[in-house]
Motif scaffolding. Structure first.
Motif, PDB file in Angstrom:
ATOM      1  N   ARG A 195       0.834  -1.182   0.000  1.00  0.00           N
ATOM      2  CA  ARG A 195       0.000   0.000   0.000  1.00  0.00           C
ATOM      3  C   ARG A 195       0.881   1.248   0.000  1.00  0.00           C
ATOM      4  N   VAL A 196       0.403   2.271  -0.673  1.00  0.00           N
ATOM      5  CA  VAL A 196       1.157   3.523  -0.746  1.00  0.00           C
ATOM      6  C   VAL A 196       1.003   4.331   0.540  1.00  0.00           C
ATOM      7  N   ASP A 197      -0.220   4.424   1.039  1.00  0.00           N
ATOM      8  CA  ASP A 197      -0.508   5.283   2.191  1.00  0.00           C
ATOM      9  C   ASP A 197      -0.822   4.468   3.433  1.00  0.00           C
ATOM     10  N   LEU A 198      -0.699   5.102   4.584  1.00  0.00           N
ATOM     11  CA  LEU A 198      -1.044   4.468   5.850  1.00  0.00           C
ATOM     12  C   LEU A 198      -2.547   4.232   5.932  1.00  0.00           C
ATOM     13  N   ASP A 199      -2.902   3.198   6.681  1.00  0.00           N
ATOM     14  CA  ASP A 199      -4.301   2.883   6.987  1.00  0.00           C
ATOM     15  C   ASP A 199      -5.145   2.625   5.747  1.00  0.00           C
ATOM     16  N   GLU A 200      -4.533   2.063   4.719  1.00  0.00           N
ATOM     17  CA  GLU A 200      -5.272   1.534   3.570  1.00  0.00           C
ATOM     18  C   GLU A 200      -5.396   0.026   3.770  1.00  0.00           C
ATOM     19  N   PRO A 201      -6.517  -0.470   4.231  1.00  0.00           N
ATOM     20  CA  PRO A 201      -6.623  -1.910   4.496  1.00  0.00           C
ATOM     21  C   PRO A 201      -6.594  -2.715   3.203  1.00  0.00           C
TER      22      PRO A 201
ATOM     23  N   TYR B  99       0.235  -0.885   5.735  1.00  0.00           N
ATOM     24  CA  TYR B  99       0.833  -0.253   6.909  1.00  0.00           C
ATOM     25  C   TYR B  99      -0.216   0.578   7.640  1.00  0.00           C
ATOM     26  N   ALA B 100      -0.178   0.516   8.961  1.00  0.00           N
ATOM     27  CA  ALA B 100      -1.084   1.311   9.790  1.00  0.00           C
ATOM     28  C   ALA B 100      -0.319   2.449  10.455  1.00  0.00           C
ATOM     29  N   ALA B 101      -1.049   3.489  10.847  1.00  0.00           N
ATOM     30  CA  ALA B 101      -0.428   4.662  11.459  1.00  0.00           C
ATOM     31  C   ALA B 101       0.248   4.322  12.782  1.00  0.00           C
ATOM     32  N   ASP B 102      -0.193   3.238  13.446  1.00  0.00           N
ATOM     33  CA  ASP B 102       0.414   2.857  14.721  1.00  0.00           C
ATOM     34  C   ASP B 102       1.692   2.048  14.546  1.00  0.00           C
ATOM     35  N   GLY B 103       2.132   1.865  13.300  1.00  0.00           N
ATOM     36  CA  GLY B 103       3.362   1.129  13.041  1.00  0.00           C
ATOM     37  C   GLY B 103       3.168  -0.340  12.741  1.00  0.00           C
ATOM     38  N   SER B 104       1.967  -0.843  12.898  1.00  0.00           N
ATOM     39  CA  SER B 104       1.717  -2.259  12.624  1.00  0.00           C
ATOM     40  C   SER B 104       1.570  -2.490  11.120  1.00  0.00           C
TER      41      SER B 104
ATOM     42  N   ALA C  60      15.363   8.379   9.911  1.00  0.00           N
ATOM     43  CA  ALA C  60      13.973   8.585   9.509  1.00  0.00           C
ATOM     44  C   ALA C  60      13.434   7.305   8.886  1.00  0.00           C
ATOM     45  N   GLU C  61      12.451   6.706   9.529  1.00  0.00           N
ATOM     46  CA  GLU C  61      11.915   5.432   9.053  1.00  0.00           C
ATOM     47  C   GLU C  61      10.917   5.643   7.918  1.00  0.00           C
ATOM     48  N   ILE C  62      11.155   4.946   6.812  1.00  0.00           N
ATOM     49  CA  ILE C  62      10.242   4.944   5.674  1.00  0.00           C
ATOM     50  C   ILE C  62       9.507   3.610   5.572  1.00  0.00           C
ATOM     51  N   ASP C  63      10.240   2.505   5.734  1.00  0.00           N
ATOM     52  CA  ASP C  63       9.659   1.168   5.571  1.00  0.00           C
ATOM     53  C   ASP C  63      10.456   0.185   6.418  1.00  0.00           C
ATOM     54  N   PRO C  64       9.829  -0.397   7.460  1.00  0.00           N
ATOM     55  CA  PRO C  64      10.568  -1.309   8.330  1.00  0.00           C
ATOM     56  C   PRO C  64      10.701  -2.724   7.800  1.00  0.00           C
ATOM     57  N   THR C  65       9.957  -3.074   6.747  1.00  0.00           N
ATOM     58  CA  THR C  65       9.992  -4.451   6.257  1.00  0.00           C
ATOM     59  C   THR C  65      11.386  -4.812   5.754  1.00  0.00           C
ATOM     60  N   GLY C  66      11.897  -5.930   6.233  1.00  0.00           N
ATOM     61  CA  GLY C  66      13.220  -6.395   5.833  1.00  0.00           C
ATOM     62  C   GLY C  66      14.348  -5.896   6.700  1.00  0.00           C
TER      63      GLY C  66
ATOM     64  N   LEU D 244      19.773   1.673   8.498  1.00  0.00           N
ATOM     65  CA  LEU D 244      19.764   2.191   7.127  1.00  0.00           C
ATOM     66  C   LEU D 244      18.734   1.461   6.260  1.00  0.00           C
ATOM     67  N   ALA D 245      18.427   0.221   6.608  1.00  0.00           N
ATOM     68  CA  ALA D 245      17.466  -0.558   5.821  1.00  0.00           C
ATOM     69  C   ALA D 245      16.075   0.052   5.835  1.00  0.00           C
ATOM     70  N   VAL D 246      15.719   0.788   6.891  1.00  0.00           N
ATOM     71  CA  VAL D 246      14.358   1.323   6.991  1.00  0.00           C
ATOM     72  C   VAL D 246      14.198   2.664   6.282  1.00  0.00           C
ATOM     73  N   THR D 247      15.255   3.191   5.701  1.00  0.00           N
ATOM     74  CA  THR D 247      15.211   4.547   5.155  1.00  0.00           C
ATOM     75  C   THR D 247      14.715   4.618   3.717  1.00  0.00           C
ATOM     76  N   LYS D 248      14.384   3.470   3.116  1.00  0.00           N
ATOM     77  CA  LYS D 248      13.854   3.450   1.757  1.00  0.00           C
ATOM     78  C   LYS D 248      12.693   2.466   1.678  1.00  0.00           C
ATOM     79  N   LYS D 249      11.761   2.732   0.782  1.00  0.00           N
ATOM     80  CA  LYS D 249      10.610   1.848   0.609  1.00  0.00           C
ATOM     81  C   LYS D 249      11.031   0.617  -0.190  1.00  0.00           C
ATOM     82  N   GLY D 250      10.687  -0.548   0.352  1.00  0.00           N
ATOM     83  CA  GLY D 250      11.060  -1.814  -0.274  1.00  0.00           C
ATOM     84  C   GLY D 250      12.026  -2.571   0.596  1.00  0.00           C
TER      85      GLY D 250
END
Length: 313
Positions: free
Chosen positions: A18-24, A98-103, A250-256, A288-294
């Motif tokens: 998902r591009v934006d937060l809280d898009e189920p 992704y949800a606004a609460d970080g989940s 600055a966290e962009i994407d925590p996956t991976g 550094l892994a969280v600083t880019k999407k993907g």
């Protein structure tokens, strides 16, 4: 041809998010991707980017998503000689919101995809015997019985002095596949390094909390590195426990990020760093892994890691 120093196997996926937060995932919305993904592919990609030879055993479909993953491996120099391209299966996919609460929430197409077809016949004996380090994850142990057999075959083929690391990396979407503790026991017995995230050390040991679980594993002779996200990590070895601070990014994407952290720890240990320094290096790699999407996009170079470390936690 000699084999790579570090090897892994398992779930080769692309990630569509998902591009934006809280898009189920249950409603129409916007997506971005595909990005090459899968916990162990993310790991070997990062190991290679940090300058160590790395190889992989797995499967993709004969499609664009498979090409996406194999192109990334080729760009980073990951040895893909033992990756099979299956014309009758599609490449595995993970959809992420992704949800606004970080989940985060996931929908996986894995078991019936190419990634779910891996079995013991995918594991090359010479490849394993020549390697100096094998990395396994809990998801690949539980996703299918044949994947479990493949992991145990790789484990059995490693030289006695080779190192084994284990990241439980278990998600709720993968539970219900039998007794985890029983399935993981052969890996826990052989592993030199165990790298759980929050809740996983307690799950592995049946302990009341992660600290107790980590200390139990350390008392059994394991080096345990409890990943704690932005808070860094805690290293347990013998009776000692050392908290190693994380880095402010600055966290962009925590996956991976956890898989990339494991790669940083592997690289540092192979280079002879002591446990505290190896953990600090891994913290920087994971940050550094969280600083880019993907999941693979933020995998840093050595120069980027050293620059972050020079700037301080």
């Amino acid at each position: 041809m000699s084999g790579p120093q570090v090897i892994s196997l398992g779930n080769m996926l692309v990630e569509i998010m998902r591009v934006d937060l809280d898009e189920p995932l249950s409603l129409p919305g916007t997506f971005v991707g595909p990005f090459p993904s899968g916990d162990t592919p993310v790991y070997v990609n990062a190991v290679a980017r940090l300058g160590h030879s790395a190889g992989f055993m797995g499967a993709v479909g004969q499609d664009g998503f498979g090409e996406c993953i194999l192109r990334r491996f080729a760009e980073q120099g990951v040895d893909a000689r033992h990756v099979r391209v299956l014309p009758d299966r599609v490449t595995g996919i993970a959809f992420v919101a992704y949800a606004a609460d970080g989940s985060r929430s996931f929908i996986f197409h894995w078991r019936e995809a190419a990634a779910g077809q891996i079995g013991p016949e995918y594991v090359d004996e010479d490849y394993c015997r020549q390697a100096r380090w094998l990395h396994l994850t809990g998801g690949n142990l539980v996703i299918t019985p044949r994947s479990y057999e493949a992991c145990l075959r790789a484990l059995s083929l490693m030289a006695p002095d080779a190192k084994v690391s284990f990241d439980p990396n278990i998600r709720a979407e993968w539970l219900g596949r039998g007794d985890l503790l029983e399935q993981w026991q052969p890996v826990l017995e052989r592993a030199d390094y165990i790298l759980p995230s929050a809740g996983e050390a307690a799950l592995m040991t049946g302990a009341v909390d992660d600290e107790t679980g980590c200390r139990q594993l350390a008392a059994a002779g394991k080096v345990v590195v409890l990943k704690q996200g932005a808070g860094g990590c805690t290293v347990y070895a013998g009776e000692a426990a050392h908290r190693i601070a994380g880095f402010d990014v600055a966290e962009i994407d925590p996956t991976g990020a956890g898989d990339t952290f494991c790669a940083g720890f592997t690289a540092a240990v192979l280079e002879g760093l002591d446990l505290a320094d190896a953990a600090a290096f891994a913290n920087a790699v994971g940050a550094l892994a969280v600083t880019k999407k993907g999941p693979m996009e933020g995998a840093p170079t050595r120069a980027e890691v050293l620059a972050l470390m020079a700037g301080g936690a």
